[in-house]
Design a protein around this motif. Structure first.
Motif, PDB file in Angstrom:
ATOM      1  N   PHE A  70      37.679 -18.451  10.373  1.00 26.19           N
ATOM      2  CA  PHE A  70      38.453 -17.430   9.673  1.00 26.19           C
ATOM      3  C   PHE A  70      39.851 -17.248  10.256  1.00 26.19           C
ATOM      4  CE2 PHE A  70      35.732 -15.641  12.927  1.00 26.19           C
ATOM      5  CZ  PHE A  70      36.625 -14.937  13.710  1.00 26.19           C
ATOM      6  N   SER A  71      40.212 -18.022  11.260  1.00 28.66           N
ATOM      7  CA  SER A  71      41.473 -17.810  11.965  1.00 28.66           C
ATOM      8  C   SER A  71      42.390 -19.018  11.845  1.00 28.66           C
ATOM      9  CB  SER A  71      41.196 -17.512  13.441  1.00 28.66           C
ATOM     10  OG  SER A  71      42.352 -17.047  14.107  1.00 28.66           O
ATOM     11  N   GLY A  72      43.665 -18.831  12.260  1.00 23.46           N
ATOM     12  CA  GLY A  72      44.604 -19.936  12.307  1.00 23.46           C
ATOM     13  C   GLY A  72      45.808 -19.777  11.407  1.00 23.46           C
ATOM     14  N   THR A  73      45.797 -18.809  10.493  1.00 24.93           N
ATOM     15  CA  THR A  73      46.930 -18.627   9.576  1.00 24.93           C
ATOM     16  C   THR A  73      47.828 -17.482  10.002  1.00 24.93           C
ATOM     17  OG1 THR A  73      45.623 -19.484   7.732  1.00 24.93           O
ATOM     18  CG2 THR A  73      47.590 -18.221   7.176  1.00 24.93           C
ATOM     19  N   TYR A  74      47.214 -16.367  10.420  1.00 26.96           N
ATOM     20  CA  TYR A  74      47.963 -15.182  10.823  1.00 26.96           C
ATOM     21  C   TYR A  74      47.745 -14.918  12.316  1.00 26.96           C
ATOM     22  CZ  TYR A  74      48.206 -14.610   5.793  1.00 26.96           C
ATOM     23  OH  TYR A  74      48.423 -14.828   4.456  1.00 26.96           O
ATOM     24  N   LYS A  75      48.313 -13.835  12.815  1.00 29.14           N
ATOM     25  CA  LYS A  75      48.105 -13.467  14.206  1.00 29.14           C
ATOM     26  C   LYS A  75      46.768 -12.747  14.316  1.00 29.14           C
ATOM     27  CE  LYS A  75      52.954 -13.037  15.583  1.00 29.14           C
ATOM     28  NZ  LYS A  75      53.994 -12.127  16.149  1.00 29.14           N
ATOM     29  N   ASP A  76      45.780 -13.422  14.867  1.00 28.44           N
ATOM     30  CA  ASP A  76      44.438 -12.875  15.059  1.00 28.44           C
ATOM     31  C   ASP A  76      44.162 -12.777  16.552  1.00 28.44           C
ATOM     32  OD1 ASP A  76      44.076 -13.040  12.268  1.00 28.44           O
ATOM     33  OD2 ASP A  76      43.344 -15.096  12.449  1.00 28.44           O
ATOM     34  N   MET A  77      43.423 -11.752  16.967  1.00 28.98           N
ATOM     35  CA  MET A  77      43.091 -11.595  18.377  1.00 28.98           C
ATOM     36  C   MET A  77      41.977 -10.563  18.531  1.00 28.98           C
ATOM     37  SD  MET A  77      46.497  -9.555  19.629  1.00 28.98           S
ATOM     38  CE  MET A  77      47.099  -8.099  18.767  1.00 28.98           C
ATOM     39  N   GLU A  78      41.531 -10.401  19.783  1.00 24.10           N
ATOM     40  CA  GLU A  78      40.615  -9.344  20.212  1.00 24.10           C
ATOM     41  C   GLU A  78      39.273  -9.325  19.461  1.00 24.10           C
ATOM     42  OE1 GLU A  78      44.262  -6.494  21.706  1.00 24.10           O
ATOM     43  OE2 GLU A  78      43.183  -5.916  19.901  1.00 24.10           O
ATOM     44  N   PRO A  79      38.552 -10.453  19.480  1.00 23.74           N
ATOM     45  CA  PRO A  79      37.233 -10.488  18.843  1.00 23.74           C
ATOM     46  C   PRO A  79      36.206  -9.663  19.623  1.00 23.74           C
ATOM     47  CG  PRO A  79      37.611 -12.501  20.071  1.00 23.74           C
ATOM     48  CD  PRO A  79      38.893 -11.734  20.122  1.00 23.74           C
ATOM     49  N   PHE A  80      35.231  -9.113  18.914  1.00 20.97           N
ATOM     50  CA  PHE A  80      34.146  -8.367  19.558  1.00 20.97           C
ATOM     51  C   PHE A  80      32.877  -8.540  18.743  1.00 20.97           C
ATOM     52  CE2 PHE A  80      31.414  -4.794  20.515  1.00 20.97           C
ATOM     53  CZ  PHE A  80      31.536  -4.675  21.888  1.00 20.97           C
ATOM     54  N   PHE A  81      31.828  -9.044  19.390  1.00 19.14           N
ATOM     55  CA  PHE A  81      30.526  -9.223  18.746  1.00 19.14           C
ATOM     56  C   PHE A  81      29.819  -7.877  18.580  1.00 19.14           C
ATOM     57  CE2 PHE A  81      29.666 -13.885  19.443  1.00 19.14           C
ATOM     58  CZ  PHE A  81      29.116 -14.117  18.193  1.00 19.14           C
ATOM     59  N   ALA A  82      29.304  -7.608  17.376  1.00 22.72           N
ATOM     60  CA  ALA A  82      28.346  -6.518  17.223  1.00 22.72           C
ATOM     61  C   ALA A  82      27.104  -6.884  18.020  1.00 22.72           C
ATOM     62  CB  ALA A  82      28.005  -6.315  15.748  1.00 22.72           C
ATOM     63  N   PRO A  83      26.383  -5.890  18.563  1.00 24.35           N
ATOM     64  CA  PRO A  83      25.227  -6.196  19.408  1.00 24.35           C
ATOM     65  C   PRO A  83      24.187  -7.110  18.765  1.00 24.35           C
ATOM     66  CG  PRO A  83      25.856  -3.907  19.694  1.00 24.35           C
ATOM     67  CD  PRO A  83      26.715  -4.445  18.581  1.00 24.35           C
ATOM     68  N   ASP A  84      24.040  -7.064  17.423  1.00 27.67           N
ATOM     69  CA  ASP A  84      23.033  -7.916  16.782  1.00 27.67           C
ATOM     70  C   ASP A  84      23.541  -9.329  16.512  1.00 27.67           C
ATOM     71  OD1 ASP A  84      24.741  -7.584  14.631  1.00 27.67           O
ATOM     72  OD2 ASP A  84      23.315  -6.493  13.376  1.00 27.67           O
ATOM     73  N   GLY A  85      24.812  -9.602  16.784  1.00 27.34           N
ATOM     74  CA  GLY A  85      25.365 -10.931  16.599  1.00 27.34           C
ATOM     75  C   GLY A  85      25.648 -11.321  15.167  1.00 27.34           C
ATOM     76  N   LEU A  86      25.477 -10.399  14.232  1.00 30.30           N
ATOM     77  CA  LEU A  86      25.656 -10.710  12.816  1.00 30.30           C
ATOM     78  C   LEU A  86      27.004 -10.263  12.268  1.00 30.30           C
ATOM     79  CD1 LEU A  86      22.097  -9.883  11.437  1.00 30.30           C
ATOM     80  CD2 LEU A  86      22.999 -12.072  12.270  1.00 30.30           C
ATOM     81  N   ARG A  87      27.798  -9.634  13.101  1.00 35.11           N
ATOM     82  CA  ARG A  87      29.135  -9.220  12.700  1.00 35.11           C
ATOM     83  C   ARG A  87      30.078  -9.430  13.874  1.00 35.11           C
ATOM     84  NH1 ARG A  87      30.358  -3.587   9.557  1.00 35.11           N
ATOM     85  NH2 ARG A  87      29.171  -4.733   7.963  1.00 35.11           N
ATOM     86  N   LEU A  88      31.281  -9.910  13.572  1.00 35.81           N
ATOM     87  CA  LEU A  88      32.300 -10.112  14.594  1.00 35.81           C
ATOM     88  C   LEU A  88      33.553  -9.364  14.155  1.00 35.81           C
ATOM     89  CD1 LEU A  88      32.816 -11.913  17.245  1.00 35.81           C
ATOM     90  CD2 LEU A  88      34.200 -13.306  15.700  1.00 35.81           C
ATOM     91  N   TYR A  89      33.940  -8.382  14.941  1.00 35.16           N
ATOM     92  CA  TYR A  89      35.147  -7.612  14.666  1.00 35.16           C
ATOM     93  C   TYR A  89      36.347  -8.302  15.318  1.00 35.16           C
ATOM     94  CZ  TYR A  89      31.849  -3.915  13.414  1.00 35.16           C
ATOM     95  OH  TYR A  89      30.836  -3.190  12.832  1.00 35.16           O
ATOM     96  N   PHE A  90      37.518  -8.109  14.741  1.00 32.87           N
ATOM     97  CA  PHE A  90      38.732  -8.651  15.348  1.00 32.87           C
ATOM     98  C   PHE A  90      39.943  -7.918  14.782  1.00 32.87           C
ATOM     99  CE2 PHE A  90      38.116 -11.054  11.488  1.00 32.87           C
ATOM    100  CZ  PHE A  90      39.386 -11.368  11.016  1.00 32.87           C
ATOM    101  N   VAL A  91      41.106  -8.230  15.320  1.00 29.61           N
ATOM    102  CA  VAL A  91      42.354  -7.592  14.908  1.00 29.61           C
ATOM    103  C   VAL A  91      43.253  -8.648  14.289  1.00 29.61           C
ATOM    104  CG1 VAL A  91      44.461  -6.499  15.779  1.00 29.61           C
ATOM    105  CG2 VAL A  91      42.228  -5.734  16.587  1.00 29.61           C
ATOM    106  N   SER A  92      43.963  -8.281  13.226  1.00 31.60           N
ATOM    107  CA  SER A  92      44.831  -9.233  12.555  1.00 31.60           C
ATOM    108  C   SER A  92      45.963  -8.510  11.838  1.00 31.60           C
ATOM    109  CB  SER A  92      44.027 -10.056  11.540  1.00 31.60           C
ATOM    110  OG  SER A  92      44.858 -10.983  10.861  1.00 31.60           O
TER     111      SER A  92
END
Length: 312
Positions: free
Chosen positions: A81-103
């Motif tokens: 999902f990355s590589g086009t815009y400025k993306d950073m600061e990923p964080f896994f939800a505890p269940d591993g089914l969602r990944l939060y990030f900043v863009s």
């Protein structure tokens, strides 16, 4: 220089200057070739990680991933999902089914102009499934101001950095309760955590009991940015934040914490140097310093540390 830096810590471990000796070392050997790396998150199994790789000017900021086979991390790859815009600061939800990030990506594909930084996420049906397209968290979390560094507990409560007008000073750590399937209006955490200065990059424990975050140029710090920890009591109040000990905190910028709670390993980003004040007598010593891991650029580190023992 790098050799002497790790030799000191090796001696401490080898000769047993204490079983609780904190040892700081590079987090992932496969990232040594990248000169500016920050942020780290890992799934509960300890075999899937995400982090940010940036250019020196930060015009390029890409979320990348690495998988572990046995004891070895594989070569990093750019996240789907990355590589086009400025993306950073990923964080896994505890269940591993969602990944939060900043863009700073636009809200819609039809708009080509980047916007301010928002919190986004991708999700998947299982830990082996592909990630979805990015989804903006929307209101009340995202605003016309910048939102950074999301962290989510098992109960869904969200902590993040914001530069909103209702901050106590500069950037603050904000909190939004997850209740009945929705997020409440975010609030700036109390003065035991936030000050008139900069607070940022909060990690929340899975059980929502302690918070590790960055504080800039505080009187009780080592200098520049330091990592602090605060504990929540049974009534929901946060204790006065205390700085993490050396050698985690240094005279340089230390930030972006993440805790592998299963192994009591603290991951963090640092701009520390192995020889910040030493002379450079010749080109060889200069090149050796510039090519070392501790050369003042953003790098990922880890430390063996049970942070829960710091509870007052």
């Amino acid at each position: 220089m790098k050799t002497s830096f790790f030799f000191v810590f090796s001696l401490c471990t080898l000769f047993g200057f204490g079983q609780n000796e904190i040892v700081v070392s590079p987090a992932l050997d496969v990232l040594r070739e990248f000169d500016k790396v920050r942020d780290f998150t890992m799934d509960a199994s300890g075999s899937e990680s995400y982090f940010t790789i940036q250019s020196q000017t930060e015009d390029v900021s890409v979320i990348s991933t690495s998988s572990k086979t046995g004891d070895a991390w594989g070569n990093p790859m750019i996240a789907s999902f990355s590589g086009t815009y400025k993306d950073m600061e990923p964080f896994f939800a505890p269940d591993g089914l969602r990944l939060y990030f900043v863009s700073n990506r636009p809200l819609h594909d039809s708009i080509n102009t980047p916007k301010d930084f928002d919190i986004w996420y991708v999700e998947r049906l299982s830990t082996t499934a592909a990630w979805s397209q990015p989804i903006n968290m929307g209101t009340p979390i995202n605003t016309e101001h910048n939102e950074f560094y999301p962290a989510v507990a098992e109960n869904g409560n969200l902590y993040y950095t914001g530069d909103r007008p209702d901050s106590k000073g500069e950037d603050d750590i904000f909190f939004s309760e997850f209740k009945n399937g929705t997020y409440s209006e975010p609030i700036s955490l109390g003065e035991s955590i936030n000050t008139e200065g900069y607070e940022y990059n909060a990690y929340i424990s899975k059980n929502d009991s302690y918070l590790i975050f960055g504080g800039y140029n505080r009187a009780d710090g080592q200098g520049s940015g330091d990592l602090y920890i605060s504990f929540k009591n049974t009534s929901g109040e946060w204790s006065k934040a205390q700085p993490l000990p050396q050698p985690v905190n240094s005279k340089q910028m230390d930030y972006c914490p993440f805790v592998d709670e299963a192994t009591n390993t603290l991951y963090f980003t640092s701009r520390r140097t192995s020889n910040p004040d030493g002379p450079m007598h010749n080109m060889q010593s200069l090149v050796q310093f510039l090519n070392s891991y501790e050369n003042g650029n953003s790098r990922l580190y880890k430390a063996n540390m049970d942070v829960t023992k710091l509870r007052p």
